[in-house]
Design a protein around this motif. Structure first.
Motif, short mmCIF file in Angstrom:
data_model
loop_
_atom_site.label_atom_id
_atom_site.label_comp_id
_atom_site.label_asym_id
_atom_site.label_seq_id
_atom_site.Cartn_x
_atom_site.Cartn_y
_atom_site.Cartn_z
N ASP A 252 -12.52 -1.22 -8.34
CA ASP A 252 -12.31 -1.71 -6.97
C ASP A 252 -10.83 -2.01 -6.76
O ASP A 252 -10.18 -2.60 -7.63
CB ASP A 252 -13.11 -2.98 -6.69
CG ASP A 252 -14.59 -2.71 -6.43
OD1 ASP A 252 -14.99 -1.53 -6.37
OD2 ASP A 252 -15.34 -3.70 -6.28
N LEU A 253 -10.33 -1.62 -5.59
CA LEU A 253 -8.96 -1.94 -5.21
C LEU A 253 -8.96 -3.26 -4.45
O LEU A 253 -9.64 -3.38 -3.43
CB LEU A 253 -8.35 -0.83 -4.35
CG LEU A 253 -6.90 -1.06 -3.89
CD1 LEU A 253 -5.95 -1.12 -5.09
CD2 LEU A 253 -6.47 0.02 -2.92
N LEU B 226 0.83 -1.21 0.00
CA LEU B 226 0.00 0.00 0.00
C LEU B 226 0.86 1.26 0.00
O LEU B 226 0.60 2.19 -0.76
CB LEU B 226 -0.93 0.01 1.22
CG LEU B 226 -2.10 -0.96 1.19
CD1 LEU B 226 -2.70 -1.11 2.59
CD2 LEU B 226 -3.15 -0.52 0.19
N GLU C 98 -7.73 2.08 4.12
CA GLU C 98 -9.13 2.50 3.95
C GLU C 98 -9.59 2.42 2.50
O GLU C 98 -10.79 2.33 2.23
CB GLU C 98 -9.33 3.92 4.50
CG GLU C 98 -9.16 4.02 6.01
CD GLU C 98 -7.70 4.00 6.47
OE1 GLU C 98 -7.47 3.60 7.62
OE2 GLU C 98 -6.80 4.35 5.68
N GLU C 99 -8.66 2.48 1.56
CA GLU C 99 -9.02 2.43 0.14
C GLU C 99 -9.26 1.01 -0.36
O GLU C 99 -9.80 0.82 -1.46
CB GLU C 99 -7.91 3.06 -0.70
CG GLU C 99 -7.76 4.55 -0.47
CD GLU C 99 -6.60 5.12 -1.25
OE1 GLU C 99 -6.72 5.29 -2.48
OE2 GLU C 99 -5.54 5.38 -0.63
N ILE C 100 -8.89 0.01 0.41
CA ILE C 100 -9.08 -1.38 -0.02
C ILE C 100 -10.56 -1.71 -0.07
O ILE C 100 -11.28 -1.52 0.91
CB ILE C 100 -8.35 -2.36 0.93
CG1 ILE C 100 -6.84 -2.16 0.85
CG2 ILE C 100 -8.73 -3.81 0.61
CD1 ILE C 100 -6.05 -2.96 1.87
N ASP C 101 -11.01 -2.18 -1.22
CA ASP C 101 -12.40 -2.61 -1.37
C ASP C 101 -12.56 -4.08 -1.02
O ASP C 101 -13.59 -4.49 -0.50
CB ASP C 101 -12.88 -2.37 -2.80
CG ASP C 101 -12.93 -0.89 -3.13
OD1 ASP C 101 -13.69 -0.17 -2.46
OD2 ASP C 101 -12.21 -0.46 -4.04
N ARG D 229 -6.32 -2.88 -9.35
CA ARG D 229 -7.67 -2.35 -9.56
C ARG D 229 -8.36 -3.22 -10.59
O ARG D 229 -7.83 -3.50 -11.65
CB ARG D 229 -7.62 -0.91 -10.05
CG ARG D 229 -7.13 0.02 -8.99
CD ARG D 229 -7.87 1.35 -9.01
NE ARG D 229 -7.35 2.19 -7.96
CZ ARG D 229 -7.91 2.31 -6.75
NH1 ARG D 229 -9.02 1.68 -6.49
NH2 ARG D 229 -7.36 3.08 -5.85
N CYS E 141 -1.33 4.18 -1.54
CA CYS E 141 -2.70 3.91 -1.11
C CYS E 141 -2.75 3.69 0.39
O CYS E 141 -1.72 3.51 1.04
CB CYS E 141 -3.23 2.66 -1.82
SG CYS E 141 -3.34 2.80 -3.61
N THR E 142 -3.96 3.68 0.93
CA THR E 142 -4.15 3.43 2.35
C THR E 142 -5.04 2.20 2.54
O THR E 142 -5.75 1.78 1.62
CB THR E 142 -4.82 4.62 3.05
OG1 THR E 142 -6.15 4.76 2.51
CG2 THR E 142 -4.03 5.91 2.85
N LYS F 52 -15.50 -7.00 3.79
CA LYS F 52 -14.57 -6.77 2.68
C LYS F 52 -13.58 -7.93 2.49
O LYS F 52 -12.72 -7.87 1.63
CB LYS F 52 -13.77 -5.48 2.93
CG LYS F 52 -14.59 -4.22 2.84
CD LYS F 52 -13.71 -3.01 2.97
CE LYS F 52 -14.46 -1.73 2.68
NZ LYS F 52 -13.54 -0.58 2.62
#
Length: 104
Positions: free
Chosen positions: A83-84, A14, A22-25, A102, A19-20, A50
């Motif tokens: 989606d990540l 990440l 929190e961004e993980i889908d 993604r 990325c963080t 998730k």
């Protein structure tokens, strides 16, 4: 081993991607056992909704576990373009790795 090293390698991926957590889908791990999936998600602060898991239906399918775990939510339309997805595999010989991508 997996419970400590997998969150660390995901966090490194990440960071390198800018990325963080929190961004993980979606979080998709090697489907070794549910206890490991739950512990890694908890350490990362990722909610259970998730976390993709099919270990209860398929068991540990070795190297095929991540693509097999992705198949059903893709077919059901849960995973959407953009989606990540964070993945991590681990196994014998104390090997591990992570990848972010993604969905297109």
């Amino acid at each position: 081993f997996a419970v400590t090293q997998v969150p660390e390698v995901i966090e490194k991926a990440l960071h390198r991607a800018g990325c963080t957590v929190e961004e993980i889908d979606w979080l998709v791990l090697h489907q070794a056992n549910q206890r490991i999936l739950d512990a890694v998600a908890e350490r990362l602060g990722i909610p259970q909704e998730k976390v993709i898991s099919n270990v209860g239906q398929c068991g540990n399918t070795s190297a095929a576990s991540i693509p097999l775990a992705l198949a059903t939510p893709i077919q059901q339309g849960h995973i959407q373009p953009g989606d990540l997805i964070a993945t991590a595999g681990f196994g014998a010989g104390l090997t591990w790795g992570a990848a972010l991508f993604r969905w297109q």
